[in-house]
Design an enzyme around this catalytic site. Sequence first.
Site, short mmCIF file in Angstrom:
data_model
loop_
_atom_site.label_atom_id
_atom_site.label_comp_id
_atom_site.label_asym_id
_atom_site.label_seq_id
_atom_site.Cartn_x
_atom_site.Cartn_y
_atom_site.Cartn_z
N SER A 57 0.82 -1.22 0.00
CA SER A 57 0.00 0.00 0.00
C SER A 57 0.86 1.27 0.00
O SER A 57 0.52 2.26 -0.67
CB SER A 57 -0.95 -0.01 1.20
OG SER A 57 -0.22 -0.16 2.40
N GLY A 85 7.38 -8.66 3.36
CA GLY A 85 6.72 -9.85 2.82
C GLY A 85 5.30 -10.04 3.26
O GLY A 85 4.67 -11.05 2.95
N GLU A 96 11.35 -8.58 -4.10
CA GLU A 96 11.80 -7.34 -3.46
C GLU A 96 13.27 -7.43 -3.07
O GLU A 96 14.04 -6.48 -3.26
CB GLU A 96 10.96 -7.07 -2.20
CG GLU A 96 9.52 -6.72 -2.51
CD GLU A 96 8.65 -6.54 -1.29
OE1 GLU A 96 7.62 -5.88 -1.41
OE2 GLU A 96 8.99 -7.07 -0.21
O1 LIG Z 1 5.33 -8.16 0.38
C1 LIG Z 1 5.06 -7.00 0.62
C2 LIG Z 1 6.02 -5.98 1.00
O2 LIG Z 1 7.12 -6.44 1.69
C3 LIG Z 1 5.46 -4.69 1.56
O3 LIG Z 1 6.43 -3.72 1.28
C4 LIG Z 1 5.20 -4.71 3.04
O4 LIG Z 1 4.31 -5.75 3.33
C5 LIG Z 1 4.61 -3.36 3.53
O5 LIG Z 1 3.35 -3.17 2.95
P1 LIG Z 1 2.46 -1.91 3.28
O6 LIG Z 1 3.13 -0.74 2.67
O7 LIG Z 1 1.15 -2.24 2.61
O8 LIG Z 1 2.33 -1.82 4.76
#
Ligand SMILES: O=C[C@H](O)[C@H](O)[C@H](O)COP(=O)(O)O
Length: 223
Positions: A34, A99, A107
């Site tokens: 997000s 993750g 990533e």
């Molecule tokens: O696999 C997803 C990634 O590592 C995201 O960067 C991580 O989960 C953070 O996501 P968000 O920005 O939605 O909190």
Amino acid sequence: MTQDELKKAVAKAAVDYIQPKLDNDSIVGVGTGSTANFFIDYLAEIKGSFDGAVASSEASAERLKAHGIPVYDLNSTDALVVYVDGADETNPALELIKGGGAALTREKIVAAVAEEFICIADGSKWVETLGNFPLPVEVIPMARSHVARELVKLGGDPVYRENCITDNGNVILDVHNMAITNPVEMETAINQIVGVVTNGLFACRPADVLLIGREDGVETVRA
Ligand SMILES: O=C[C@H](O)[C@H](O)[C@H](O)COP(=O)(O)O
């Protein structure tokens, strides 16, 4: 401020931070989630100032393309000037857990190639000790039970993530109840388990810069 407003603030700050580093040949590494989505939306506003992007997930690639930003295969690029991505947790050494969106392997690959890794996160992601957020581990499907048993030996409680297949066709085990006092050691130990593709600890290659969103503004932290 809401959590989304904090995420937007760091996403905008990341675009302001990277803009002076970009020229017409630059390719930007783009993360997933997000916070990264907000970054993509702001990045689109300066799309004339760089060549294109490499994405760490199919979802981010689609979002970039929808904005008219060219998306390149990592193998067809020589260098990435920066990689910008969110995190599920960060500690003061800018070691991360990532993750939560199952994109950890791509990533980690894109981060490894980038000259500079900029992490963007709202203040809720800041911790002294990593491990409150369950640590995602991407696993080859046939090795799932074996890897789970080995993770228990390392002190964790692995939980199979239901209805989740990664972009690489693998599964995720989320490891609960691990106090990760030595992230480099833990990242290395988990990656030694046969059947593990990689784990969500970014400690061997932590972020270089963290832009963290707080109530009183965006703080810049360097490792
Ligand atoms: O696999 C997803 C990634 O590592 C995201 O960067 C991580 O989960 C953070 O996501 P968000 O920005 O939605 O909190």
